[in-house]
Design an enzyme around this catalytic site. Structure first.
Site, PDB file in Angstrom:
ATOM      1  CE  LYS A 210    -125.021  55.421  10.013  1.00  0.00           C
ATOM      2  NZ  LYS A 210    -126.039  54.660   9.283  1.00  0.00           N
ATOM      3  CD  GLU A 216    -121.599  45.819  22.150  1.00  0.00           C
ATOM      4  OE1 GLU A 216    -121.868  47.033  21.958  1.00  0.00           O
ATOM      5  OE2 GLU A 216    -122.453  44.922  22.058  1.00  0.00           O
ATOM      6  N   GLY A 271    -124.933  50.503   8.494  1.00  0.00           N
ATOM      7  CA  GLY A 271    -123.771  49.806   9.065  1.00  0.00           C
ATOM      8  C   GLY A 271    -123.361  48.586   8.261  1.00  0.00           C
ATOM      9  NE  ARG A 272    -128.806  45.255   7.521  1.00  0.00           N
ATOM     10  CZ  ARG A 272    -129.430  46.113   8.335  1.00  0.00           C
ATOM     11  NH1 ARG A 272    -128.786  46.640   9.365  1.00  0.00           N
ATOM     12  NH2 ARG A 272    -130.680  46.466   8.119  1.00  0.00           N
ATOM     13  CD  GLU A 357    -127.908  44.060  12.050  1.00  0.00           C
ATOM     14  OE1 GLU A 357    -127.390  43.763  13.129  1.00  0.00           O
ATOM     15  OE2 GLU A 357    -127.434  44.920  11.307  1.00  0.00           O
ATOM     16  CG  HIS A 388    -114.852  15.571   6.182  1.00  0.00           C
ATOM     17  ND1 HIS A 388    -114.530  14.249   5.956  1.00  0.00           N
ATOM     18  CD2 HIS A 388    -114.451  16.257   5.082  1.00  0.00           C
ATOM     19  CE1 HIS A 388    -113.932  14.148   4.773  1.00  0.00           C
ATOM     20  NE2 HIS A 388    -113.886  15.350   4.223  1.00  0.00           N
ATOM     21  CE  LYS A 508    -126.265  49.115  18.903  1.00  0.00           C
ATOM     22  NZ  LYS A 508    -125.878  50.160  17.952  1.00  0.00           N
TER      23      LYS A 508
HETATM   24  C1  G6Q Z   1    -125.699  47.377  11.009  1.00  0.00           C
HETATM   25  C2  G6Q Z   1    -126.125  47.691  12.358  1.00  0.00           C
HETATM   26  C3  G6Q Z   1    -125.106  47.363  13.422  1.00  0.00           C
HETATM   27  C4  G6Q Z   1    -124.013  48.405  13.564  1.00  0.00           C
HETATM   28  C5  G6Q Z   1    -123.276  48.155  14.874  1.00  0.00           C
HETATM   29  C6  G6Q Z   1    -122.152  49.130  15.098  1.00  0.00           C
HETATM   30  O1  G6Q Z   1    -126.330  47.572  10.021  1.00  0.00           O
HETATM   31  O2  G6Q Z   1    -126.540  49.005  12.415  1.00  0.00           O
HETATM   32  O3  G6Q Z   1    -124.498  46.117  13.241  1.00  0.00           O
HETATM   33  O4  G6Q Z   1    -123.145  48.370  12.487  1.00  0.00           O
HETATM   34  O5  G6Q Z   1    -124.192  48.211  15.940  1.00  0.00           O
HETATM   35  O6  G6Q Z   1    -122.627  50.434  15.130  1.00  0.00           O
HETATM   36  P1  G6Q Z   1    -121.649  51.648  15.115  1.00  0.00           P
HETATM   37  O7  G6Q Z   1    -120.872  51.645  13.847  1.00  0.00           O
HETATM   38  O8  G6Q Z   1    -122.486  52.881  15.268  1.00  0.00           O
HETATM   39  O9  G6Q Z   1    -120.720  51.469  16.287  1.00  0.00           O
END
Ligand code: G6Q
Length: 544
Positions: A210, A216, A271-272, A357, A388, A508
């Site tokens: 996003k 990463e 994001g989520r 989150e 199990h 971060k």
């Molecule tokens: C989700 C968070 C987080 C995000 C990641 C990736 O709700 O905001 O998990 O999705 O940090 O972020 P980017 O899509 O910006 O790389």
């Protein structure tokens, strides 16, 4: 700016639940079922292809009445309407929250700042479908003229977990000739293992971010770029092998991806909550646009149900309020999710982010500290593997762990008696957890007296069962939307913002400070705590 709120725990409805919880602590499910032979049919609800049996929850009609009264008093109805209307309910970031617009009907009107966003949503969906058709039909070729056979999604958190889960869940509906991989961890092993058997000339990378700044994802995307160029021997190859999913067109173009190959979304998609945005491109590549739209229709059916159904029949409201009941009133700390379907093996991991989150918050929307428990710890494994392993603790341990069982009438892989064996286990577990086995029953079966306590199951361990016909794209959509809205319901009751994640942001920033300290050639001046300083020195010494 924060609006001033009434503390949830100051509401008379909250206090009534507290008093009621004291009585309910000693109420056993055995007695509740004995008192009402119709309970197992009565405490059920159904929507969007999902049948919910919540009769094995530690509630009475009075509990339900009190929980729904709390929902009404808290203004849940108005908050649902606010979300669907595009109001800026993410107050700490001043953003609308409109994942529901991502799967609205084509002719729906949903406005943000007076502007209908649905046409933009469909413009992106249509561009995605056109691209997907090109890739799947072989019209889209790699740099050397090869068709695409491998798709690698590079993203993390919300830009990984949804697509990775959906691909696993709907593998049965996917184009088997396409290999899909998901790279998220900055640990190079993730990338190296994902590409070790792939031909660069046949591989498409989707950089899903996003913000397009996530450390990463950027590290993996740069390594992927080098991997591709070193194999194809030409920088211009990037154009045919990289596409981006992002809201940040400038950063995408600086990376070297043509904005024509970028699929956008908007700041009102968290994001989520983004798996039905452009972040779903890998899912659409796997499924084709027809099945992808079928998945969206399942989301939409649950969205509509959540928006319109009376609370007493509203699946996300019922499940959300049950979660509030256990977390804030009965002292449960965790919630197990136990899908009896191997295709849903990544579903608990996906739910961990969605739920934890969102409701892992200790202050309310107005900044005041909460004086009650919020967000449960979500966890789980597919059945029957968990039986199990950790089910022992759920049956006979000292902790209260509500469980969600998820199963299907039909297997996507019918094979002999497997499915009946699987489902018999699911029904048996829910039954055993609820009713247990009393000491008298154990003794009556001839067990030696000293062994009786060990073989006694207290029961009264609550669960819900979600049963659907079979795992289809639409059913997966409904299931995900169910949990999305369950989380929203809980966030409203607890008064927390489900749509920010400042805890993630802190990590971060701190990591970015330490990176140069690990890489510097001279001894860096360290100003962390003594533990972190010593660990960094030891790591540097270990690296020589
Ligand atoms: C989700 C968070 C987080 C995000 C990641 C990736 O709700 O905001 O998990 O999705 O940090 O972020 P980017 O899509 O910006 O790389």
């Amino acid at each position: 700016m924060s609006e001033l709120m009434t503390a949830p725990s100051a509401r008379p409805e909250w206090q009534a639940l507290q008093a009621h919880a004291v009585a309910m602590r000693s109420t056993h499910l055995r007695d509740l079922f004995a008192a009402d032979p119709a309970r197992g049919e009565r405490l059920t609800a159904e929507a969007a292809g999902l049948y919910l049996d919540y009769s094995k929850q530690r509630i009475t009609d009075e509990t339900l009445t009190l929980l729904l009264a709390l929902a009404e008093a808290t203004g849940l109805r108005e908050q649902i309407a606010a979300m669907f209307s595009g109001a800026k309910i993410n107050n700490t970031e001043q953003r609308a929250v409109l994942h529901v617009a991502l799967r609205a009907a084509r002719d729906a009107v949903i406005e943000v700042d007076g502007h209908n966003v649905v046409p933009e949503v469909y413009a992106v969906l249509d561009r995605m479908a056109a691209f997907v058709d090109q890739v799947r039909s072989g019209v889209w070729r790699g740099h050397t003229g090869q068709p695409i056979r491998n798709v690698v999604n590079i993203g993390i958190g919300g830009s990984d977990l949804g697509p990775a889960m959906a691909y696993e869940a709907l593998r049965q509906y996917s184009a088997r000739e396409l290999t899909l991989r998901f790279v998220s961890n900055v640990d190079a092993t993730d990338f190296v293992e994902a590409v070790h058997d792939l031909e660069a000339s046949e591989t498409l990378f989707i950089v899903a971010s996003k913000t397009f700044t996530t450390m990463e994802t950027m590290a993996n995307a740069h390594s992927a770029r080098q991997w591709l160029i070193s194999r194809l021997g030409d920088e211009t190859a990037v154009a045919r092998h990289f596409v981006a999913l992002s809201t940040n067109a400038q950063a995408v173009s600086e990376f070297g991806i043509d904005p024509a190959n970028m699929f956008g979304f908007w700041d009102w998609v968290g994001g989520r909550y983004s798996m039905t945005s452009a972040i779903g491109l890998s899912t659409m590549l796997a499924l084709g646009s027809g099945s992808y739209h079928a998945m969206l229709s399942g989301f939409r059916a649950m969205d509509e149900h959540f928006r319109t159904a009376p609370f007493a029949q509203n699946l996300p409201v019922l499940m959300g309020m049950l979660g509030v009941w256990y977390t804030s009133f009965l002292g449960a700390e965790t919630q197990a999710v136990l899908p009896y379907d191997q295709y849903l093996r990544r579903f608990p991991a996906y739910l961990q982010q969605l739920t934890m989150e969102s409701t892992g918050k200790q202050v309310r929307r107005d900044g005041a500290a909460v004086d009650y428990e919020t967000g449960a710890i979500y966890w789980g494994e597919p059945g029957t593997n968990g039986q199990h392993s950790f089910y022992q603790l759920i049956h006979q341990g000292t902790k209260l762990i509500p469980c969600d069982f998820i199963g299907f009438c039909h297997s996507l892989n019918p094979l002999g008696e497997h499915h009946n064996l699987l489902m018999a286990n699911m029904f048996a577990q829910a039954e055993a957890l609820a009713f247990g086995k009393s000491a008298e029953a154990v003794a009556a079966s001839g067990t030696a007296e000293w062994l009786v306590p060990h073989r006694t199951f207290p029961g009264n361990r609550p669960s819900s069962t979600i049963l659907a016909d079979r795992l289809t794209p639409a059913v997966l959509g409904a299931l995900v939307a169910l949990y999305e809205h369950l989380v929203f319901t809980q966030s409203v009751i607890w008064g927390v913002n489900a749509f920010d994640q400042w805890g993630v942001e802190l990590g971060k920033v701190l990591a970015a400070q330490i990176v140069p300290e690990l890489a510097s050639s001279g001894e860096p001046a360290l100003s962390h705590d003594s533990s972190t300083n010593a660990l960094i020195r030891r790591y540097r010494a270990g690296r020589g």
